[in-house]
Design a protein around this motif. Sequence first.
Motif, short mmCIF file in Angstrom:
data_model
loop_
_atom_site.label_atom_id
_atom_site.label_comp_id
_atom_site.label_asym_id
_atom_site.label_seq_id
_atom_site.Cartn_x
_atom_site.Cartn_y
_atom_site.Cartn_z
N VAL A 1 0.83 -1.54 0.08
CA VAL A 1 0.23 0.00 -0.21
C VAL A 1 0.97 0.87 -0.26
O VAL A 1 1.70 1.53 0.86
N VAL B 1 -3.18 0.55 -4.01
CA VAL B 1 -2.94 -1.21 -3.46
C VAL B 1 -2.43 -2.20 -4.66
O VAL B 1 -2.59 -1.95 -5.69
N TRP C 1 -1.36 -5.74 -5.77
CA TRP C 1 -1.29 -7.40 -4.71
C TRP C 1 -1.52 -8.70 -6.16
O TRP C 1 -2.17 -8.24 -6.74
#
Length: 656
Positions: A228, A233, A235
């Motif tokens: 973050v 964000v 992922w």
Amino acid sequence: MTTTRRWSDPLDPEEIGGVVALVRRDERIGARPRFWGMAVEEGLARGLAPGQGRPARLVVMNPDAHEAWEVTAWTAGSDRPASLVAWRPVDAKRPGVSSEEARLVARAAREHPLLKEALARRGIHDTSLVWVDPESITGFEPEDLKDRRLSWGTVWHRESEDDNGYARPVAGLVPIVDLETLDVVRVEDHGVLPVPGETGAYRSGTWGADREVAPLEITQPAGPGFTVEGHEVTWQNWSFRVGFTHREGLVLHELTYRDGDAVRPVLRRAAVNEMYVPYLDSDPTAYRKNFFDWGEYGAGPLTASLELGCDCLGEIHYFDAHVLDGLGEVKTISNGVCLHEEDFSVLWKHVNTRTGEADVRRSRRLVISFFATVANYDYGFYWSLYQDGSIELEVKLTGILSVSGVAEGAPPPFGRLVGPGVQAPTHQHYFAIRLDTAVDGPLNRLVEVHAETEEDEALNPYGNACRMVPTVIPSERAAARVNDPSRAVHWRVESAERVNRFGDPTAFRLALPNTTRLFARPGSVVERKAPFVAKHLWATAYDPAERFIAGEYPNQAPLGEEGIAAWQRADRPLDGAQLVLWPVIASHHYARPEDWPIMPVQRIGLRLEPDGFFDRNPSLDVPPSPPSERCHAAPGPATEGATSCSCHGNTRVTPP
């Protein structure tokens, strides 16, 4: 002090406070102004450089003058202070109701002689133990009061300060309140019934000793798999930005998927845009219950603070949320949004029974969520990203049913008994989602797909041939669609510019497993107030002014004249457009005794999954679980030498 901000980042306290300070200097707002929300003007803010101020709008009311304005402004940036741009008058009846305003109404109603007299007829004399919930009156305004900003109240009684008042409805009692003067202008009394006597408490130990539960621990020794930076964000192959608004709460921006060296866009924006809850009961304390919980109250200020170990488990990243409250103060919701990873069972698996080899991958998902408490009900909203490129929204419904008092022994015709003298009316929850699509670029098209049996016997000699028939939705008037599981209906959002290796447009598939229809007569207030619930999917061409499916100001609005039903009349082309989808998912809630006194979570949702977006399974690169997380291999029962393996994967279960 200013910080580097992206256009899509949530407003921070300095931005909100700076603009409100300027608004307060204006004499027209009067001595006791009220506010309803402030948000970034996204249509104008896109493309601004980091560090610039941002265009925003807020609503301010002068209740003494029966006036309201929509104020446009610029927040402070690194190169200039905050400034006001324009004041646009708004119908003073129509701004939403804040929690602070609701508390003012409740206090005034409890102290009003008319309500005290009605409560005394029921043996209630200590009004400090009475709750009054101001409710939306849209569509049910009394003719002689139609020019006022109004609310009606549901009334509840507690036997003690820590009692669950929502278990003790005061039957037949309906105060009508002027929101500006805080005066109870009339009280309807439809007859005295006893206040229910059974407790509705749900705290630990109320109904006996707690059961024994073995400890379950979620651990990630190497830390989380996401990063973050500010509100961005990343992922695995996914990235997105976290936004938050007064009306919608959590918003996701710029969802992309990294496919090899390419970063491919999927969605520009995703949020729960509106919630409509109609009650389907003619009881005098229930028939007016039909709420736009977002448009008439706002998801942002109703967002709850989340707790580690209770709401979220594991390695958690929290985002605080900041909103403008009804009195013009900045309200910070600590831990308003939760980000974490979850194990999600098996991603894919196959056992080669000839060789005894088994391949399995555990699925992991990234979840970003928030909870909103709307008086008695609590709603959780969970966006999940998966390793196979899928996106899922799950809505979790819990909290306390909104009940009515009834005479004991009389079965309710339009609801269900959940306690002595307590009935839960049949009702519905509709959630309208806004998805600004960007599948492989800004220009997309919408295609509806359904199944048909092949009728040509030459092509179907055995009677089992089935075609999947695609239909391009050409324009907005044709884009009000109904789900039909009997025809296996689903929708494709196709790129208008890219194809896959088979020559088909790259696409994502939208499935809506949770739908219903409105069980109300045509022409009723409930039906006219929210025409969008008549369909399960709508689509429009992007227009920055068309922000909310129910219209900009639905509180005490003309029924059915604004929002998506009006936008559709433009009939703009959709093939190769900047597409906005408006799915509507729903729960038809015929209550169970097991839903009382607090409701176990009900789940509904939608799913977006790649459909020709990739050339093959994109999760082939997910590695096997490490040996430390595997179970021991055991002989397979079907084939000698075969093994079965069940892996804990990324979430560990630790025995006591």
